[in-house]
Write a protein that holds these residues in place. Structure first.
Motif, short mmCIF file in Angstrom:
data_model
loop_
_atom_site.label_atom_id
_atom_site.label_comp_id
_atom_site.label_asym_id
_atom_site.label_seq_id
_atom_site.Cartn_x
_atom_site.Cartn_y
_atom_site.Cartn_z
N ARG A 182 0.81 -1.23 0.00
CA ARG A 182 0.00 0.00 0.00
C ARG A 182 0.84 1.27 0.00
O ARG A 182 0.32 2.35 -0.23
N LEU A 183 2.12 1.12 0.24
CA LEU A 183 3.05 2.26 0.12
C LEU A 183 3.68 2.31 -1.27
O LEU A 183 4.50 3.21 -1.53
N HIS A 185 11.17 7.62 -3.52
CA HIS A 185 10.38 6.84 -2.57
C HIS A 185 9.05 6.54 -3.26
O HIS A 185 8.48 7.44 -3.89
N PRO A 186 8.54 5.34 -3.17
CA PRO A 186 7.31 5.01 -3.89
C PRO A 186 6.08 5.75 -3.39
O PRO A 186 5.07 5.80 -4.10
N TYR A 187 6.14 6.34 -2.19
CA TYR A 187 4.96 6.99 -1.63
C TYR A 187 5.10 8.52 -1.57
O TYR A 187 4.31 9.19 -0.91
N THR A 188 6.13 9.08 -2.24
CA THR A 188 6.26 10.54 -2.28
C THR A 188 6.55 11.01 -3.70
O THR A 188 6.96 10.24 -4.57
N GLU A 189 6.34 12.29 -3.91
CA GLU A 189 6.81 13.00 -5.10
C GLU A 189 7.85 14.03 -4.65
O GLU A 189 7.85 14.44 -3.49
N ALA A 190 8.70 14.45 -5.59
CA ALA A 190 9.77 15.40 -5.26
C ALA A 190 10.57 14.90 -4.05
O ALA A 190 10.92 15.66 -3.15
N GLY A 191 10.88 13.61 -4.06
CA GLY A 191 11.58 13.00 -2.93
C GLY A 191 12.96 13.59 -2.73
O GLY A 191 13.67 13.92 -3.68
N LEU A 238 6.84 15.15 -0.94
CA LEU A 238 5.41 15.45 -0.92
C LEU A 238 4.65 14.13 -0.98
O LEU A 238 5.05 13.20 -1.67
N ILE A 239 3.55 14.04 -0.25
CA ILE A 239 2.76 12.81 -0.26
C ILE A 239 2.29 12.54 -1.69
O ILE A 239 1.69 13.41 -2.35
N ALA A 240 2.54 11.33 -2.18
CA ALA A 240 2.19 10.98 -3.55
C ALA A 240 0.67 10.94 -3.73
O ALA A 240 -0.05 10.35 -2.90
N PRO A 241 0.14 11.56 -4.79
CA PRO A 241 -1.30 11.50 -5.04
C PRO A 241 -1.84 10.08 -5.10
O PRO A 241 -2.97 9.83 -4.65
N ALA A 242 -1.06 9.14 -5.63
CA ALA A 242 -1.53 7.76 -5.73
C ALA A 242 -1.79 7.16 -4.36
O ALA A 242 -2.74 6.37 -4.17
N SER A 282 -3.34 17.03 0.53
CA SER A 282 -1.91 17.02 0.20
C SER A 282 -1.12 16.96 1.51
O SER A 282 -1.70 16.97 2.59
N GLY A 283 0.20 16.91 1.38
CA GLY A 283 0.97 16.88 2.61
C GLY A 283 2.46 16.69 2.40
O GLY A 283 2.94 16.51 1.27
N LEU A 284 3.16 16.73 3.52
CA LEU A 284 4.61 16.55 3.56
C LEU A 284 4.92 15.30 4.35
O LEU A 284 4.31 15.05 5.40
N ALA A 285 5.87 14.51 3.87
CA ALA A 285 6.24 13.26 4.53
C ALA A 285 7.73 13.26 4.82
O ALA A 285 8.53 13.49 3.91
#
Length: 374
Positions: free
Chosen positions: A65-66, A177-183, A202-206, A219-222
C-alpha cells in the motif's frame, strides 16, 4: 521458502525498550523528538497528533500500500522480519501511514502534524553505528485546507535541521520513494562529512487516492528520520551501544541533550575467523544470525567485519577440500572486535563468545572451535 520468526523471537522483539516512549522511562531521544515536533508545530501553527501503533503490521501496509514493487530487495526475508505470510515486524514507521490515511473523513477539514515514533526491525550489520532494532519517526503534515508545495518541504527541512543540529549546514539531494513526489534525502555536514539525517517528499497523489482521499483536495509533507543517528549527531556519540547502556556514568548522560563526555574506554579483543557461507550472504545477514545467537551479549560486540571473500573458483582444490566448500559457497575471513562498554572479559570468555558467533554463521562441514581445540 520464507523463514518466519519463532514465538521466542517475537517476544524478544516486543520486550525491547522503546527509547522514544516516556512510558518506558525518560531518555534524551524523547527530548530531541519533542524539540523537533515543537519547532514544526510552532512554525506552522498547527497541532501535533502523536500515534503509537503496534510494531506487528500487515505486510500489505509495510510494502504494497506504500507502492513498493513486488520484487523490491527490501522485501527479501534476509532483510525483513516476517511473522507469517501476511504479518511482519515493521521495517519502517511508515508502515502505519496507510492505516492512518484511511481513518480520515474525506470531507473533513484537517491540517495536522502526525508524529509516528517507535522501533523498527531489520537484519543489519554489526558495527558502531548499526543495530537490528533502530528507532525511527515519521513526521507527516496532512492537510485538506492548505496545498503543500516543494517550498513548504524545504521550509520543513530547515526547521528540522535547526532543531536537531542548530546552525548545521545541510543539503537536499533527489531521492526516490514510492509513496512521495519530489523525494529528497536530507544530509547534514558534520566534521567535514555529509551524513544522511532524513528522507522526505510530498505525499504521492496515488497514495492519497488508494486511501480514499482526493489528491485535488488533500496534500501533505512526509519525512522519516532515524532517531538513533539524530541523537548521536546531536550529542557527539560515536558508538550506538551507548544509547542503551546501563552503566550509571553513561546512563546519566542520556537524560539531556548536552555533548557526550567520554567515560573510560575498555581495551578491545579481536578474533579472526575463517568461515564457509552462502555466496549471497552479506554483512546484514551475518549480523542478524550473530545477534540471534548471542542476544543477551550483543552489546559486548563492537563490530563484525568481512575482510575478504574467496569464491569456489578463487581457491585451489586443496583449500576447497579442507573447507568442504561447494560451488554455491564462499570462504569469508571475518574480524570480530569484542569491546564491552562497562566490564572486562577474560580470554576464555572472549573465546567462548567467538565460538558462539562462529557456530552461528559457519555453514561448512568442518569446524574450528577454540573451546574444544577443533
Amino acid at each position: 521458502m520464507p523463514t518466519y520468526l519463532t514465538s521466542q523471537d517475537i517476544a524478544a522483539a516486543l520486550e525491547l525498550r522503546d527509547l522514544t516512549d516516556p512510558d518506558h522511562g525518560p531518555h534524551a531521544m524523547q527530548l530531541l523528538l519533542d524539540t523537533v515536533v515543537d519547532a514544526l508545530t510552532e512554525q506552522w501553527g498547527i497541532p501535533a497528533r502523536w500515534l503509537r501503533t503496534s510494531p506487528l503490521v500487515p505486510v500489505g501496509d509495510n510494502y504494497d500500500r506504500l507502492g513498493f514493487d513486488s520484487d523490491a530487495i527490501t522485501r527479501d526475508a534476509r532483510y525483513s522480519r516476517y511473522v507469517s505470510p501476511t504479518v511482519m515486524l515493521r521495517s519502517h514507521t511508515s508502515a502505519s501511514i496507510p492505516w492512518l490515511l484511511r481513518t480520515f473523513d474525506p470531507s473533513a477539514q484537517v491540517d495536522e502534524l502526525h508524529v509516528l515514533p517507535g522501533l523498527v526491525y531489520r537484519r543489519d550489520s554489526i558495527d558502531r553505528t548499526h543495530v537490528g532494532e533502530p528507532h525511527q519517526v515519521d513526521l507527516w503534515r496532512v492537510s485538506s485546507m492548505t496545498s503543500m508545495s516543494v517550498e513548504d518541504l524545504d521550509g520543513m527541512l530547515a526547521v528540522v535541521v535547526d532543531a536537531v543540529l542548530p546552525g548545521a549546514q545541510w543539503r537536499a539531494v533527489p531521492a526516490d520513494h514510492p509513496y512521495t513526489e519530489a523525494g529528497r534525502q536530507l544530509d547534514v555536514l558534520v566534521e567535514g562529512q555529509w551524513l544522511e539525517l532524513a528522507e522526505c517528499g510530498l505525499i504521492a497523489p496515488a497514495l492519497l487516492t488508494s486511501c480514499g482521499l482526493d489528491p485535488r483536495v488533500w496534500s501533505g509533507l512526509a519525512l522519516g528520520m532515524g532517531l538513533d543517528r539524530a541523537l548521536m549527531l546531536r550529542k557527539g556519540i560515536d558508538d550506538i551501544r551507548l544509547l542503551r547502556a546501563y552503566d550509571p556514568r553513561i546512563k546519566a548522560q542520556m537524560n539531556d541533550l548536552d555533548r557526550w563526555r567520554p567515560v573510560s574506554t575498555l581495551p578491545s579483543i579481536s578474533r579472526d575467523i575463517s568461515i564457509v557461507i552462502d555466496a549471497d550472504d552479506d554483512d546484514e545477514t551475518l549480523g542478524d544470525r550473530i545477534r540471534t545467537a548471542i542476544l543477551h551479549r550483543i552489546d559486548d560486540i563492537e563490530s563484525v567485519t568481512v575482510r575478504a571473500r574467496s569464491s569456489y573458483d578463487d581457491l585451489p582444490e586443496s583449500a576447497r577440500a579442507r573447507l568442504g566448500l561447494t560451488r554455491h559457497q564462499v570462504n569469508a575471513l571475518v574480524r570480530i572486535v569484542i569491546r564491552p562498554l562497562v566490564h572486562t572479559l577474560t580470554d576464555a570468555e572472549a573465546n567462548e563468545l567467538r565460538d558462539r558467533m562462529y557456530l552461528a554463521v559457519h555453514q561448512g562441514p568442518h569446524r574450528e572451535l577454540i573451546a574444544d581445540g577443533r
